[in-house]
Motif scaffolding. Sequence first.
Motif, PDB file in Angstrom:
ATOM      1  N   GLU A  92      -5.904 -28.774   6.422  1.00 39.37           N
ATOM      2  CA  GLU A  92      -7.123 -29.177   7.115  1.00 39.37           C
ATOM      3  C   GLU A  92      -6.906 -29.456   8.598  1.00 39.37           C
ATOM      4  OE1 GLU A  92     -10.142 -29.260   6.134  1.00 39.37           O
ATOM      5  OE2 GLU A  92     -10.212 -29.445   3.955  1.00 39.37           O
ATOM      6  N   ALA A  93      -5.783 -30.043   8.967  1.00 39.01           N
ATOM      7  CA  ALA A  93      -5.552 -30.446  10.355  1.00 39.01           C
ATOM      8  C   ALA A  93      -4.808 -29.400  11.168  1.00 39.01           C
ATOM      9  CB  ALA A  93      -4.779 -31.764  10.387  1.00 39.01           C
ATOM     10  N   ALA A  94      -4.436 -28.282  10.544  1.00 32.91           N
ATOM     11  CA  ALA A  94      -3.645 -27.263  11.233  1.00 32.91           C
ATOM     12  C   ALA A  94      -4.526 -26.150  11.766  1.00 32.91           C
ATOM     13  CB  ALA A  94      -2.587 -26.690  10.294  1.00 32.91           C
ATOM     14  N   GLY A  95      -3.940 -25.359  12.664  1.00 35.90           N
ATOM     15  CA  GLY A  95      -4.622 -24.201  13.210  1.00 35.90           C
ATOM     16  C   GLY A  95      -4.068 -22.911  12.627  1.00 35.90           C
ATOM     17  N   HIS A  96      -3.772 -21.957  13.508  1.00 37.48           N
ATOM     18  CA  HIS A  96      -3.323 -20.639  13.080  1.00 37.48           C
ATOM     19  C   HIS A  96      -1.865 -20.628  12.629  1.00 37.48           C
ATOM     20  CE1 HIS A  96      -3.284 -16.311  12.862  1.00 37.48           C
ATOM     21  NE2 HIS A  96      -2.394 -16.188  13.831  1.00 37.48           N
ATOM     22  N   SER A  97      -1.141 -21.725  12.839  1.00 35.34           N
ATOM     23  CA  SER A  97       0.301 -21.755  12.556  1.00 35.34           C
ATOM     24  C   SER A  97       0.672 -22.956  11.694  1.00 35.34           C
ATOM     25  CB  SER A  97       1.083 -21.802  13.870  1.00 35.34           C
ATOM     26  OG  SER A  97       0.648 -20.815  14.778  1.00 35.34           O
ATOM     27  N   PRO A  98       0.205 -23.011  10.456  1.00 36.90           N
ATOM     28  CA  PRO A  98       0.508 -24.169   9.610  1.00 36.90           C
ATOM     29  C   PRO A  98       2.001 -24.426   9.445  1.00 36.90           C
ATOM     30  CG  PRO A  98      -1.217 -22.828   8.617  1.00 36.90           C
ATOM     31  CD  PRO A  98      -0.679 -22.050   9.784  1.00 36.90           C
ATOM     32  N   HIS A  99       2.802 -23.369   9.473  1.00 42.50           N
ATOM     33  CA  HIS A  99       4.255 -23.543   9.294  1.00 42.50           C
ATOM     34  C   HIS A  99       4.905 -24.218  10.488  1.00 42.50           C
ATOM     35  CE1 HIS A  99       3.849 -19.951  11.671  1.00 42.50           C
ATOM     36  NE2 HIS A  99       5.140 -19.895  11.896  1.00 42.50           N
ATOM     37  N   LEU A 100       4.267 -24.150  11.651  1.00 45.66           N
ATOM     38  CA  LEU A 100       4.754 -24.855  12.841  1.00 45.66           C
ATOM     39  C   LEU A 100       4.140 -26.249  12.961  1.00 45.66           C
ATOM     40  CD1 LEU A 100       4.522 -22.009  15.523  1.00 45.66           C
ATOM     41  CD2 LEU A 100       6.570 -22.779  14.318  1.00 45.66           C
ATOM     42  N   GLU A 101       2.891 -26.368  12.580  1.00 42.12           N
ATOM     43  CA  GLU A 101       2.161 -27.616  12.784  1.00 42.12           C
ATOM     44  C   GLU A 101       2.447 -28.651  11.698  1.00 42.12           C
ATOM     45  OE1 GLU A 101      -2.023 -26.480  14.499  1.00 42.12           O
ATOM     46  OE2 GLU A 101      -1.267 -24.797  13.293  1.00 42.12           O
ATOM     47  N   GLN A 106       0.816  -1.211   0.000  1.00 44.02           N
ATOM     48  CA  GLN A 106       0.000   0.000   0.000  1.00 44.02           C
ATOM     49  C   GLN A 106       0.847   1.257   0.000  1.00 44.02           C
ATOM     50  OE1 GLN A 106      -2.425   1.023   3.636  1.00 44.02           O
ATOM     51  NE2 GLN A 106      -4.103   0.580   2.232  1.00 44.02           N
ATOM     52  N   ARG A 107       1.960   1.240   0.726  1.00 44.63           N
ATOM     53  CA  ARG A 107       2.768   2.443   0.921  1.00 44.63           C
ATOM     54  C   ARG A 107       3.912   2.578  -0.088  1.00 44.63           C
ATOM     55  NH1 ARG A 107       2.095   4.662   5.976  1.00 44.63           N
ATOM     56  NH2 ARG A 107       4.301   5.184   6.345  1.00 44.63           N
ATOM     57  N   HIS A 108       4.365   1.454  -0.630  1.00 42.17           N
ATOM     58  CA  HIS A 108       5.565   1.495  -1.467  1.00 42.17           C
ATOM     59  C   HIS A 108       5.404   0.811  -2.819  1.00 42.17           C
ATOM     60  CE1 HIS A 108       7.782   3.091   1.943  1.00 42.17           C
ATOM     61  NE2 HIS A 108       7.255   2.134   2.694  1.00 42.17           N
ATOM     62  N   GLY A 109       4.232   0.279  -3.092  1.00 39.46           N
ATOM     63  CA  GLY A 109       4.030  -0.401  -4.359  1.00 39.46           C
ATOM     64  C   GLY A 109       4.583  -1.815  -4.342  1.00 39.46           C
ATOM     65  N   THR A 110       4.478  -2.473  -5.482  1.00 40.90           N
ATOM     66  CA  THR A 110       4.843  -3.891  -5.558  1.00 40.90           C
ATOM     67  C   THR A 110       5.935  -4.166  -6.583  1.00 40.90           C
ATOM     68  OG1 THR A 110       3.087  -4.307  -7.187  1.00 40.90           O
ATOM     69  CG2 THR A 110       2.525  -4.585  -4.852  1.00 40.90           C
ATOM     70  N   ASN A 111       6.659  -3.154  -7.012  1.00 40.88           N
ATOM     71  CA  ASN A 111       7.673  -3.345  -8.051  1.00 40.88           C
ATOM     72  C   ASN A 111       8.757  -4.344  -7.637  1.00 40.88           C
ATOM     73  OD1 ASN A 111       6.401  -1.593  -9.751  1.00 40.88           O
ATOM     74  ND2 ASN A 111       7.728   0.153  -9.316  1.00 40.88           N
ATOM     75  N   ARG A 112       9.076  -4.398  -6.351  1.00 45.28           N
ATOM     76  CA  ARG A 112      10.121  -5.314  -5.885  1.00 45.28           C
ATOM     77  C   ARG A 112       9.576  -6.689  -5.495  1.00 45.28           C
ATOM     78  NH1 ARG A 112      15.052  -2.963  -5.122  1.00 45.28           N
ATOM     79  NH2 ARG A 112      15.074  -0.693  -5.269  1.00 45.28           N
ATOM     80  N   ILE A 113       8.259  -6.857  -5.554  1.00 41.82           N
ATOM     81  CA  ILE A 113       7.627  -8.082  -5.072  1.00 41.82           C
ATOM     82  C   ILE A 113       7.221  -8.973  -6.242  1.00 41.82           C
ATOM     83  CG2 ILE A 113       5.817  -9.035  -3.603  1.00 41.82           C
ATOM     84  CD1 ILE A 113       7.839  -7.138  -2.203  1.00 41.82           C
ATOM     85  N   ARG A 114       7.542 -10.239  -6.127  1.00 42.15           N
ATOM     86  CA  ARG A 114       7.124 -11.228  -7.119  1.00 42.15           C
ATOM     87  C   ARG A 114       5.758 -11.797  -6.776  1.00 42.15           C
ATOM     88  NH1 ARG A 114      10.301 -16.961  -7.886  1.00 42.15           N
ATOM     89  NH2 ARG A 114       8.931 -17.892  -9.455  1.00 42.15           N
ATOM     90  N   GLN A 115       5.562 -12.095  -5.479  1.00 42.31           N
ATOM     91  CA  GLN A 115       4.310 -12.707  -5.040  1.00 42.31           C
ATOM     92  C   GLN A 115       4.187 -12.559  -3.524  1.00 42.31           C
ATOM     93  OE1 GLN A 115       4.670 -16.864  -6.136  1.00 42.31           O
ATOM     94  NE2 GLN A 115       6.792 -16.902  -5.487  1.00 42.31           N
ATOM     95  N   PHE A 116       2.947 -12.609  -3.076  1.00 45.79           N
ATOM     96  CA  PHE A 116       2.640 -12.510  -1.654  1.00 45.79           C
ATOM     97  C   PHE A 116       2.103 -13.863  -1.164  1.00 45.79           C
ATOM     98  CE2 PHE A 116       2.348  -8.215  -3.203  1.00 45.79           C
ATOM     99  CZ  PHE A 116       2.836  -7.428  -2.166  1.00 45.79           C
ATOM    100  N   VAL A 117       2.474 -14.210   0.062  1.00 48.61           N
ATOM    101  CA  VAL A 117       1.913 -15.380   0.735  1.00 48.61           C
ATOM    102  C   VAL A 117       1.367 -14.900   2.072  1.00 48.61           C
ATOM    103  CG1 VAL A 117       2.307 -17.710   1.596  1.00 48.61           C
ATOM    104  CG2 VAL A 117       3.666 -16.847  -0.345  1.00 48.61           C
ATOM    105  N   ALA A 118       0.069 -15.042   2.284  1.00 50.36           N
ATOM    106  CA  ALA A 118      -0.570 -14.617   3.533  1.00 50.36           C
ATOM    107  C   ALA A 118      -1.000 -15.857   4.303  1.00 50.36           C
ATOM    108  CB  ALA A 118      -1.772 -13.724   3.254  1.00 50.36           C
ATOM    109  N   VAL A 119      -0.518 -15.986   5.521  1.00 46.44           N
ATOM    110  CA  VAL A 119      -0.744 -17.193   6.313  1.00 46.44           C
ATOM    111  C   VAL A 119      -1.757 -16.921   7.421  1.00 46.44           C
ATOM    112  CG1 VAL A 119       0.351 -18.990   7.710  1.00 46.44           C
ATOM    113  CG2 VAL A 119       1.635 -17.910   5.835  1.00 46.44           C
ATOM    114  N   ASP A 120      -2.929 -17.516   7.282  1.00 48.02           N
ATOM    115  CA  ASP A 120      -4.002 -17.490   8.279  1.00 48.02           C
ATOM    116  C   ASP A 120      -4.269 -16.086   8.814  1.00 48.02           C
ATOM    117  OD1 ASP A 120      -5.667 -19.776   9.355  1.00 48.02           O
ATOM    118  OD2 ASP A 120      -5.329 -18.662  11.191  1.00 48.02           O
ATOM    119  N   MET A 121      -4.687 -15.201   7.915  1.00 54.59           N
ATOM    120  CA  MET A 121      -4.925 -13.816   8.309  1.00 54.59           C
ATOM    121  C   MET A 121      -6.047 -13.199   7.488  1.00 54.59           C
ATOM    122  SD  MET A 121      -4.195 -11.649  10.467  1.00 54.59           S
ATOM    123  CE  MET A 121      -3.949  -9.960  10.959  1.00 54.59           C
TER     124      MET A 121
END
Length: 263
Positions: A239-248, A97-112
């Motif tokens: 399916e079996a994970a909660g808020h922290s799939p990267h830990l579970e 939102q503040r700086h644009g996405t020119n440096r970003i290839r892709q976004f990954v949003a985890v449980d949010m």
Amino acid sequence: MISKLYWREEGSGSPLVLLHGWACHGGFFEEQVRAHRGRAHVLVPDLPGHGQTLNAAELTIEAAADAVFAELERRNLRDVTLCGWSMGAHVAFALAQRHGTNRIRQFVAVDMAPKVLNDPEWPFGSLGGLDEARNHHLLATLVPSWAGLVPKIAQRMFATGAPCDPGKLMHAEEEIRRANPELLKPMWASLTAQDFRSLVTALGKPLHLVFGGQSALYGAGTRNWYLDHVPGVELNLFEAAGHSPHLEDPERFSQVLGALLAS
């Protein structure tokens, strides 16, 4: 003044930036660092008020986003995979939102959710009916009640429908207990003031979602809102994970990230 963050850096290759959740720190991505440092340039900050970044100039989501972008700019990083877990996803969205996405290839949003607080027109925020009034009470009591809140925060990181790994739960609780609630409070206030619904519907770069099917914080309504409103969004449901799939389920989570990095 832009805050100076503590950064962990390992590996080389395509840049992968991992942004942690509220009350946690970059060490919660340890398994992802180990999994990807042989194939990617992994960078993991401690966001303002968290971990080893305790002298931040400003304790807000916006300040965190500015500090992360400043590092991308300083290093001239491009084609970045920006992965944010919980609060980290909001930092990633604020950066766009503040700086644009020119440096970003892709976004990954985890449980949010794009907006944490619920209201009469938005029932897809945090489960349990967290709204402005309840959040006001939470903020007023957060510091004096911190010792009692820590076990609840740690427990809600994991799946609701099955017992979690006791070692992982104990580690999460120990690390969260080390955090300073005086610093976490303004970050929570800033986090719960955000609304990125308009932003994510026109992000301009691929958005990949990772959600826990048994999350204590965000449910099917949140996932379905993204699917209905964000063009081209991709959902990875643990399916079996909660808020922290990267830990579970770190092995599958690393497979998802690995496929995105290789795509």
